[in-house]
Structures are given as C-alpha cells and as structure tokens.
Design a protein around this motif. Structure first.
Motif, PDB file in Angstrom:
ATOM      1  N   TYR A  57     -43.742  -4.148  38.497  1.00  0.00           N
ATOM      2  CA  TYR A  57     -43.103  -5.463  38.325  1.00  0.00           C
ATOM      3  C   TYR A  57     -44.124  -6.453  37.780  1.00  0.00           C
ATOM      4  N   GLU A 115     -44.705 -10.781  38.022  1.00  0.00           N
ATOM      5  CA  GLU A 115     -44.254 -11.990  38.724  1.00  0.00           C
ATOM      6  C   GLU A 115     -44.219 -13.178  37.766  1.00  0.00           C
ATOM      7  N   VAL A 138     -38.975 -11.869  39.522  1.00  0.00           N
ATOM      8  CA  VAL A 138     -39.779 -10.678  39.272  1.00  0.00           C
ATOM      9  C   VAL A 138     -39.120  -9.845  38.178  1.00  0.00           C
TER      10      VAL A 138
END
Length: 256
Positions: free
Chosen positions: A44, A46, A60
């Motif tokens: 992922y 952010e 995310v």
C-alpha cells in the motif's frame, strides 16, 4: 479624452486576446506535464492531506493501483488515484513503483536536483580580516553551471579602527555538480577605514578595492550550503601606494 478612450479599445482587445492565448498555452502545457502514471508495487501507499508528515493520512492506495503524479513540492508529490482522490506521498514511497512500460520509476534525489539547479543565493560568514574580527553578507546569482556574480558587503571591528567595504565579483565553479566544490573569483569595490577618534593625526581612508578569492562549498542538506573562503584584498589608497589585506571566513548560505 474621448478619442483616447476609444483609441484604446483595439489595444485593450488585443491584449486580452494575447493573455487568453497565453493562458490556454500554459494550461495545455500543464496538462501535458501532469500525465505521468505509475503503478503501486508495495502492499500500500499512504496518502496525506498535505506535503509533510504532520498532515494526517486519509486514504491508502493498494498494490497494482495506478496513480497519476500531478506536481512536486520539495520531497513530496501530489498524486491522483483512479477514483479521483488526491493526496500527497513521499518520494521514498514512489521509488518502488513501476512506469506504464513496466520499468522501475527513476526518481532522483530531488533535494540534490534543487541544489544543482540553484540560481539565487543569500549567505553570511564570520572570520578574520588581517587578524581582526570580520562579518560579511552576500547575495549571488548563477548565470550558468560554472559562472556566477556576487555582491558582498562586510565590516571589520578593529582595535584601532573600523572598516567597511563592499565589492562585486565574478566566480567560477568548475565542478559545481559535486557536493564538495572548489571555486575562485575576482572582483572590485570600495574600502573605507575610519580610525578611532582617540588616535592622534589619524585620517580616514576611502579607496578603490580589488579582491581575489579561492574557496570551498559543501552542500549540507535541504537548501543550505557551507562555505569556506580565503581572500586577498588590495586597497588602492594612492596612485603609487596600495595596502594588501588577507581574510579567511567560514559561513553558511541559503539558496533557491
């Protein structure tokens, strides 16, 4: 007055058309530059609400998701996701992403890029001018990678006199792309020495000034550079007489 106003209408209309064309061209250029897309390869990424770790994480982006890079601010990038959400991510997060061709995204250290592309610089230094304490400030402008012009003003507070001077100089920096870079330059200016009032038969000196300088610059971090230099100043106090001074200083500069 009426003729002036009516005569200005065609000019005003022409200026408006030129401004409109320029705005359209800039819009098109901005759109062309904001088309780069990369694919997330980490689990992922952010997204923050602003360009800094003090801003909260609000979304995310998952692995294999495509993101569009919109703009950069120092070491932060503003991106847009496929769902239209926009946020800020660090360069470090984007280094592992892939381009549309499947290659790793070639992100360079943007701080170093800013250093290499610097133009205007402001700085201050402290040192010794013929064994007396000296303070100077300068501003410089880089015309090219290896050539710059600099304006400096300084003050020396001696035991028996005070000295003010200024000079403009041209500097050459052959290896300006290195973190540690030597430089040298020559310049001209003015020199003014005022003896203490307690001295008997002492007269002020106001003369032309020439200087030659060699030094080292070291890129610290962000937008700051440390600088060491050694200068020889020559004050031409008369047609057949000159006084030579030597000075060494250490300082720090801010560039943008």
């Amino acid at each position: 007055m009426t003729r002036l106003r009516s005569g200005s209408q065609p000019l005003r209309g022409m200026l408006m058309r030129v401004a409109l064309c320029a705005a359209l061209a800039l819009t098109a250029l901005g759109a062309a530059q904001a088309s780069e897309r990369v694919q997330v390869t980490d689990p992922y990424i952010e997204l923050r609400t602003g360009p800094g770790r003090g801003f909260p994480i609000f979304f995310v982006a998952s692995r294999e998701e495509w993101i569009e890079i919109l703009l950069r601010r120092t070491d932060w990038y503003k991106v847009r996701l496929a769902n239209g959400k926009e946020g800020w991510v660090t360069r470090k997060q984007l280094e592992s992403t892939l381009t549309e061709a499947g290659a790793q995204t070639p992100f360079r250290d943007v701080m170093v890029d800013d250093y290499l592309n610097r133009r205007l610089e402001l700085g201050a230094a402290w040192g010794r001018f013929k064994s007396e304490p000296m303070l100077k400030v300068w501003t410089a402008y880089r015309f090219s990678d290896a050539l710059s012009a600099e304006a400096t003003t300084g003050q020396v507070q001696g035991v028996f006199s005070g000295t003010d001077f200024w000079h403009v100089a041209v500097y050459a920096e052959p290896w300006s792309d290195r973190r540690l870079s030597p430089f040298f330059g020559v310049g001209v200016g003015r020199f003014k020495n005022i003896p203490n009032a307690s001295l008997v038969s002492a007269t002020p000196t106001n003369a032309n000034l020439g200087n030659a300088t060699v030094g080292l610059r070291y890129y610290l971090t962000d937008r700051f550079v440390a600088r060491l230099d050694y200068s020889i100043y020559t004050a031409f106090v008369a047609d057949t007489r000159s006084i030579e001074y030597r000075a060494a200083t250490a300082g720090i500069a801010f560039f943008f």
